[in-house]
Motif scaffolding. Structure first.
Motif, short mmCIF file in Angstrom:
data_model
loop_
_atom_site.label_atom_id
_atom_site.label_comp_id
_atom_site.label_asym_id
_atom_site.label_seq_id
_atom_site.Cartn_x
_atom_site.Cartn_y
_atom_site.Cartn_z
N HIS A 162 0.86 -1.63 0.37
CA HIS A 162 0.35 -0.14 0.11
C HIS A 162 1.30 1.26 -0.23
N PRO A 163 -0.36 2.40 -0.81
CA PRO A 163 1.66 3.74 -0.51
C PRO A 163 1.35 4.34 1.07
N VAL A 164 2.19 5.32 0.80
CA VAL A 164 2.10 5.51 1.91
C VAL A 164 0.74 6.45 2.68
N SER A 165 0.27 6.20 3.64
CA SER A 165 -0.96 6.91 3.76
C SER A 165 -0.52 8.70 4.87
N ILE A 166 -1.50 9.45 4.53
CA ILE A 166 -1.47 10.76 5.03
C ILE A 166 -2.65 10.32 6.34
N GLN A 167 -2.08 10.86 8.10
CA GLN A 167 -2.81 10.84 8.93
C GLN A 167 -2.51 12.50 9.63
N SER A 168 -3.77 12.82 10.04
CA SER A 168 -3.70 14.16 11.08
C SER A 168 -4.24 14.14 11.66
N MET A 169 -4.38 15.26 13.40
CA MET A 169 -5.50 14.50 14.31
C MET A 169 -6.64 16.10 14.67
N THR A 170 -7.50 15.80 15.08
CA THR A 170 -8.10 16.72 15.43
C THR A 170 -7.13 17.49 16.53
N ASN A 171 -7.99 19.01 16.62
CA ASN A 171 -7.74 20.00 17.95
C ASN A 171 -8.64 20.17 18.18
N THR A 172 -10.51 20.62 18.18
CA THR A 172 -11.00 20.24 18.57
C THR A 172 -11.60 20.13 20.02
N ASP A 173 -12.79 20.19 20.52
CA ASP A 173 -13.11 19.53 21.32
C ASP A 173 -13.91 18.76 20.73
N THR A 174 -13.73 17.00 21.47
CA THR A 174 -14.27 16.16 21.14
C THR A 174 -15.29 15.16 21.38
N ARG A 175 -15.76 16.39 22.17
CA ARG A 175 -17.02 16.19 22.75
C ARG A 175 -17.51 17.48 21.52
N ASP A 176 -17.79 18.86 21.18
CA ASP A 176 -17.88 19.17 19.95
C ASP A 176 -17.77 18.32 19.00
N VAL A 177 -19.05 17.52 18.58
CA VAL A 177 -19.18 16.96 17.55
C VAL A 177 -19.25 17.73 16.23
N ASP A 178 -19.70 18.75 16.04
CA ASP A 178 -20.21 19.53 14.68
C ASP A 178 -18.44 20.13 14.81
N ALA A 179 -17.92 20.56 15.15
CA ALA A 179 -16.79 20.87 15.23
C ALA A 179 -15.86 19.95 14.83
N PRO A 212 -10.83 11.79 25.52
CA PRO A 212 -9.82 12.41 26.74
C PRO A 212 -9.81 12.21 27.94
N ALA A 213 -12.13 11.80 28.17
CA ALA A 213 -12.34 11.11 29.12
C ALA A 213 -14.13 10.86 29.43
N ALA A 214 -14.44 9.70 29.84
CA ALA A 214 -15.63 8.95 29.70
C ALA A 214 -16.97 9.90 29.17
N ASP A 215 -16.81 11.55 29.68
CA ASP A 215 -17.61 12.31 28.93
C ASP A 215 -17.76 12.83 27.52
N ALA A 216 -16.61 12.37 27.09
CA ALA A 216 -16.93 12.91 25.80
C ALA A 216 -17.00 11.26 24.80
N VAL A 217 -17.08 9.72 25.54
CA VAL A 217 -17.44 8.35 24.38
C VAL A 217 -18.56 9.10 23.83
N GLY A 218 -19.71 9.67 24.02
CA GLY A 218 -20.89 9.78 23.27
C GLY A 218 -21.05 10.42 22.08
N ALA A 219 -20.02 11.65 22.17
CA ALA A 219 -19.31 12.39 20.79
C ALA A 219 -18.35 11.48 20.38
N PHE A 220 -17.81 10.68 20.91
CA PHE A 220 -16.55 10.29 19.62
C PHE A 220 -17.60 9.11 19.32
N ALA A 221 -18.11 8.34 19.77
CA ALA A 221 -19.45 7.67 18.75
C ALA A 221 -19.82 8.40 17.93
N ARG A 222 -20.53 9.27 18.04
CA ARG A 222 -21.46 9.94 16.64
C ARG A 222 -20.42 10.41 15.44
#
Length: 351
Positions: A16-33, A54-64
């Motif tokens: 496979h070709p070399v793939s590019i990754q990045s990482m979000t820097n928004t608050d994971t709890r803010d699904v839309d952002a 970062p914490a248990a209260d972000a799990v629901g947002a992470f799933a969405r």
């Protein structure tokens, strides 16, 4: 050849070709952002996105976020193995953990089992700054200590029957990162994620990342990369694409090359090059196309003869050329527009 794994639909390792990754820097709890940023990364050419949990209260947002993301999502988890388990249960396509800060690694056993049941890969990441004390304080050179730590964790995963592994060894020091990855590449054949951690911002961060990642890629080491910058994640992807294109590992479409200018330059070449890049970056092409913008006759059609198309300037006028041969004389004020028209003509002829 490195082992093959998949993060969602993106293959890593193997052929496979070399793939590019990045990482979000928004608050994971803010699904839309967070989803908005991921969509921007996808448009820019990112292949995989990492999202911190970062914490248990972000799990629901992470799933969405995972559910609606246009890119495969890797959960980034530190300190708490229960969050890694929650990420897998939320549908994460991959998991990134640093065993050095998880604590008792027996906490990872249910995580490993859950990942195995779901065919989800785990990236074992060792950072120089978070080495376990016994590896950090020993007299062994740091790159060797990093690999020793990594392989101890890898063997633990293998003992659990888990081999869907991606590895990474990162330091804020370029030479340390390069040496550690060379050692790792010679030690095991798991796919390797490359990056310079805490590279910084602006030019310094981009140079450190390009030197470290580029040196390894030129040696055939590395299967997926992230340019880690204190900047908009879109900038990370832009730099990563340019890096891969410079090495010849990715076609980014139209490449603009230009001379550095000197006393012979009679036009505002810097502004002209900026205008050319702005006009051409929105055009799509199915093959690499090189466009040159040169400041004088010395660096004109001759030195840029390998370019598909180009402009060169004398004191009186500009010259439009193709593959080193002048095809038209143009007024300086119309030069960029004429070049764009010629590029469009080439692209239309290939469609």
């Amino acid at each position: 050849m490195r082992r093959e794994i998949f993060v969602g639909s993106v293959g890593i390792g193997g052929k496979h070709p070399v793939s590019i990754q990045s990482m979000t820097n928004t608050d994971t709890r803010d699904v839309d952002a967070t989803l908005g940023q991921i969509r921007g990364l996808a448009t820019m050419g990112c292949d995989i996105v990492r999202v911190a949990l970062p914490a248990a209260d972000a799990v629901g947002a992470f799933a969405r976020i995972v559910r609606d993301s246009p890119l495969p999502v890797i959960a980034d988890v530190h300190f708490d193995a229960s969050l890694a388990l929650a990420a897998l249960e939320s549908g994460a396509h991959g998991l990134r953990i640093n065993p050095g800060n998880i604590g008792d690694r027996r906490r990872l056993v249910p995580v490993i089992r859950s990942a195995a049941e779901r065919n989800i890969p785990i990236r074992i990441g060792v950072n120089a700054g978070s080495l376990e004390k016994r590896f950090r304080d020993c007299e062994t050179p740091r790159p060797r200590s990093m690999v020793d730590s990594l392989m101890e964790h890898v063997r633990f995963f293998e003992d659990q029957g888990f081999t869907r592994i991606k590895i990474s060894l990162k330091s804020s020091r370029v030479r340390e990162t390069v040496e550690a990855n060379r050692l790792a590449a010679a030690t095991c054949n798991y796919p390797i994620h490359l990056g310079i951690t805490e590279a910084g911002s602006g030019l310094e961060g981009e140079v450190k990342s390009a030197v470290g990642i580029g040196a390894l890629l030129l040696e055939g080491i590395g299967d997926t990369i992230r340019v880690s910058l204190t900047a908009d994640p879109l900038r990370e992807v832009r730099v990563a694409k340019a890096l891969l294109a410079a090495i010849g590992l990715r076609n980014t479409g139209i490449e603009v090359i230009s001379c550095p200018t000197c006393a012979r330059t009679s036009v505002d070449l810097i502004s002209l090059v900026d205008e050319v890049k702005a006009r051409l970056e929105r055009l799509q092409t199915n093959r690499p196309l090189t466009v040159a913008v040169m400041g004088c006759e010395v660096n004109g059609p001759g030195e840029a003869r390998e370019a598909d198309l180009g402009l060169a300037f004398s004191r009186a006028r500009g010259f439009l050329f193709r593959r080193g041969k002048i095809i038209a004389q143009v007024d300086v004020t119309e030069a960029v527009e004429r070049l764009e028209a010629e590029v469009l003509r080439v692209l239309d002829s290939e469609s």
